[in-house]
Write a protein that holds these residues in place. Structure first.
Motif, PDB file in Angstrom:
ATOM      1  N   VAL A  71      20.127-103.174  21.102  1.00  0.00           N
ATOM      2  CA  VAL A  71      19.877-103.816  19.806  1.00  0.00           C
ATOM      3  C   VAL A  71      19.232-105.180  20.004  1.00  0.00           C
ATOM      4  N   ARG A  72      19.681-105.917  21.015  1.00  0.00           N
ATOM      5  CA  ARG A  72      19.110-107.241  21.285  1.00  0.00           C
ATOM      6  C   ARG A  72      17.656-107.136  21.748  1.00  0.00           C
ATOM      7  N   TRP A  73      17.292-106.093  22.515  1.00  0.00           N
ATOM      8  CA  TRP A  73      15.883-105.908  22.899  1.00  0.00           C
ATOM      9  C   TRP A  73      15.023-105.693  21.654  1.00  0.00           C
ATOM     10  N   LEU A  74      15.533-104.930  20.687  1.00  0.00           N
ATOM     11  CA  LEU A  74      14.786-104.721  19.441  1.00  0.00           C
ATOM     12  C   LEU A  74      14.580-106.046  18.705  1.00  0.00           C
ATOM     13  N   GLN A  75      15.634-106.854  18.633  1.00  0.00           N
ATOM     14  CA  GLN A  75      15.543-108.135  17.936  1.00  0.00           C
ATOM     15  C   GLN A  75      14.612-109.102  18.659  1.00  0.00           C
ATOM     16  N   THR A  76      14.650-109.084  19.994  1.00  0.00           N
ATOM     17  CA  THR A  76      13.761-109.943  20.780  1.00  0.00           C
ATOM     18  C   THR A  76      12.311-109.502  20.608  1.00  0.00           C
ATOM     19  N   SER A  77      12.101-108.199  20.481  1.00  0.00           N
ATOM     20  CA  SER A  77      10.746-107.677  20.246  1.00  0.00           C
ATOM     21  C   SER A  77      10.193-108.179  18.921  1.00  0.00           C
ATOM     22  N   ASN A  78      11.063-108.353  17.923  1.00  0.00           N
ATOM     23  CA  ASN A  78      10.621-108.916  16.644  1.00  0.00           C
ATOM     24  C   ASN A  78       9.978-110.278  16.845  1.00  0.00           C
ATOM     25  N   GLU A 100       2.990 -99.241  25.058  1.00  0.00           N
ATOM     26  CA  GLU A 100       4.213 -98.857  25.758  1.00  0.00           C
ATOM     27  C   GLU A 100       5.446 -99.299  24.980  1.00  0.00           C
ATOM     28  N   LEU A 101       5.429-100.552  24.518  1.00  0.00           N
ATOM     29  CA  LEU A 101       6.572-101.078  23.774  1.00  0.00           C
ATOM     30  C   LEU A 101       6.744-100.346  22.452  1.00  0.00           C
ATOM     31  N   ILE A 102       5.650-100.104  21.748  1.00  0.00           N
ATOM     32  CA  ILE A 102       5.714 -99.378  20.479  1.00  0.00           C
ATOM     33  C   ILE A 102       6.289 -97.983  20.702  1.00  0.00           C
ATOM     34  N   GLY A 103       5.818 -97.311  21.761  1.00  0.00           N
ATOM     35  CA  GLY A 103       6.308 -95.980  22.069  1.00  0.00           C
ATOM     36  C   GLY A 103       7.794 -95.957  22.377  1.00  0.00           C
ATOM     37  N   SER A 104       8.301 -96.983  23.047  1.00  0.00           N
ATOM     38  CA  SER A 104       9.722 -97.053  23.376  1.00  0.00           C
ATOM     39  C   SER A 104      10.574 -97.306  22.137  1.00  0.00           C
ATOM     40  N   ILE A 105      10.081 -98.140  21.225  1.00  0.00           N
ATOM     41  CA  ILE A 105      10.792 -98.377  19.966  1.00  0.00           C
ATOM     42  C   ILE A 105      10.877 -97.081  19.163  1.00  0.00           C
ATOM     43  N   PRO A 140      10.253-104.188  13.716  1.00  0.00           N
ATOM     44  CA  PRO A 140       9.219-104.602  14.681  1.00  0.00           C
ATOM     45  C   PRO A 140       7.914-103.824  14.538  1.00  0.00           C
ATOM     46  N   LEU A 141       7.997-102.577  14.084  1.00  0.00           N
ATOM     47  CA  LEU A 141       6.765-101.804  13.855  1.00  0.00           C
ATOM     48  C   LEU A 141       5.986-102.393  12.679  1.00  0.00           C
ATOM     49  N   LYS A 142       6.712-102.814  11.662  1.00  0.00           N
ATOM     50  CA  LYS A 142       6.072-103.454  10.498  1.00  0.00           C
ATOM     51  C   LYS A 142       5.399-104.769  10.917  1.00  0.00           C
ATOM     52  N   ILE A 143       6.081-105.555  11.761  1.00  0.00           N
ATOM     53  CA  ILE A 143       5.497-106.817  12.231  1.00  0.00           C
ATOM     54  C   ILE A 143       4.254-106.537  13.079  1.00  0.00           C
ATOM     55  N   ALA A 144       4.346-105.518  13.945  1.00  0.00           N
ATOM     56  CA  ALA A 144       3.201-105.163  14.791  1.00  0.00           C
ATOM     57  C   ALA A 144       1.991-104.789  13.943  1.00  0.00           C
ATOM     58  N   ALA A 145       2.224-104.112  12.817  1.00  0.00           N
ATOM     59  CA  ALA A 145       1.114-103.720  11.943  1.00  0.00           C
ATOM     60  C   ALA A 145       0.439-104.934  11.305  1.00  0.00           C
ATOM     61  N   GLU A 146       1.155-106.042  11.192  1.00  0.00           N
ATOM     62  CA  GLU A 146       0.591-107.265  10.609  1.00  0.00           C
ATOM     63  C   GLU A 146      -0.289-108.022  11.593  1.00  0.00           C
ATOM     64  N   ARG A 147      -0.035-107.853  12.880  1.00  0.00           N
ATOM     65  CA  ARG A 147      -0.699-108.643  13.901  1.00  0.00           C
ATOM     66  C   ARG A 147      -2.062-108.065  14.257  1.00  0.00           C
ATOM     67  N   ARG A 148      -3.100-108.867  14.187  1.00  0.00           N
ATOM     68  CA  ARG A 148      -4.449-108.381  14.491  1.00  0.00           C
ATOM     69  C   ARG A 148      -4.642-108.119  15.978  1.00  0.00           C
ATOM     70  N   CYS A 197       8.584-100.180   5.406  1.00  0.00           N
ATOM     71  CA  CYS A 197       7.717 -99.005   5.576  1.00  0.00           C
ATOM     72  C   CYS A 197       6.434 -99.156   4.764  1.00  0.00           C
ATOM     73  N   LEU A 198       6.571 -99.585   3.518  1.00  0.00           N
ATOM     74  CA  LEU A 198       5.406 -99.755   2.658  1.00  0.00           C
ATOM     75  C   LEU A 198       4.478-100.837   3.183  1.00  0.00           C
TER      76      LEU A 198
END
Length: 292
Positions: free
Chosen positions: A131-138, A153-158, A179-187, A220-221
């Motif tokens: 859980v902490r790895w997920l939060q750190t990924s955020n 690689e990180l996205i695939g592991s999540i 974290p997937l939602k945040i990744a979608a925001e990052r160019r 998700c949206l």
């Protein structure tokens, strides 16, 4: 106090003896460091030592899962307030690669068929580290601006964690969406990384849960809103052709599940809500999807 405590804790954490007692001391020192949050700490007090600890672990694998995660947690929190650490974290220590590997290993260690209250002490510790790895990924996705080939690689592991947890561990699977939602925001995170890492399929699965938290639905949206906006941006000819192909793949997935019109209809309302209410959005978003 930080000038005294941080070097002392790092000294304890740097001990390489592998006895059980020493491992516990190292783990406690790193766990304490990780709880310092966003405190401003001079780089001279920590960077050399914490880098050495992480590099040694990458070669020797002598730290516990929680201790290693705590070392990264401490460094990533420094990254949040000091972007000059980006080169070290991304290109020298390879956070994406390390977080991906640790998530994959922890996913295999957790018995997902057991209920949380049935776990033994060691299993609970591994779940906690996951859980902490997920939060750190955020924080990493929010802070990082360097183009990184290891993102996929990180996205695939999540995505793997989500699929393992979605049966009995809804709280953990829901945490994977953010974290997937945040990744979608990052160019700097390419749309093809999201697609190839399985993020698009995972977020679609997240929207189809029989009981759905409004915050999860909102994330998700926003994921699809940001992906669609990025795909529609004009680029040079070569990238435009590539973007059209990605656009086709993403929206084919949306059409298969009947979500394309829903996502489109939310563009206007979310543009408005972003200006005033994003931080404390109280609408029951899932109510709008009752007919989907």
């Amino acid at each position: 106090m930080l000038c005294v405590c941080v070097p002392c804790l790092l000294k304890v954490a740097s001990v390489k003896e592998e006895s059980e007692e020493t491992q516990k001391e190292v783990e406690m020192a790193l766990l304490t460091l990780s709880r310092m949050g966003y405190c401003l700490i001079e780089r001279e007090l920590y960077l050399k030592k914490i880098t050495e600890i992480i590099k040694h672990q990458q070669k020797q694998r002598n730290l516990t899962k929680l201790a290693y995660q705590s070392a990264w947690d401490f460094l990533i929190y420094r990254f949040w307030v000091d972007n000059s650490l980006e080169e070290v974290i991304v290109n020298e220590l390879h956070f994406s690669r390390e977080a991906a590997r640790e998530l994959e290993e922890l996913t295999k260690c957790v018995n997902w068929k057991k209920k949380e209250e049935e776990m033994n002490k060691e299993e609970a510790k591994e779940e906690f580290a996951l859980v902490r790895w997920l939060q750190t990924s955020n924080i990493y996705f929010l802070s990082c601006r360097l183009q990184n080939e290891e993102y996929v690689e990180l996205i695939g592991s999540i995505v793997q964690v989500y699929r393992a947890a979605k049966g009995n561990y809804g709280v953990i699977s829901n945490q994977c969406i953010y974290p997937l939602k945040i990744a979608a925001e990052r160019r700097d995170v390419r749309v093809e990384d999201l697609l190839n890492g399985g993020a698009v399929d995972t977020v679609l699965e997240g929207m189809q849960q029989p009981t759905l938290d409004d915050n999860v639905m909102r994330n998700c949206l926003y994921f699809f809103l940001n992906v669609s906006k990025r795909l529609k941006r004009k680029t040079d000819d070569e990238l435009e052709v590539k973007g059209k192909e990605l656009n086709r793949k993403v929206f084919e997935k949306l059409e298969e599940e009947g979500y394309e019109d829903v996502i489109t209809s939310f563009h206007k309302i979310f543009d408005y809500l972003n200006k005033k209410y994003y931080d404390d959005l109280s609408l029951s978003i899932s109510d709008y999807l009752v007919n989907v």
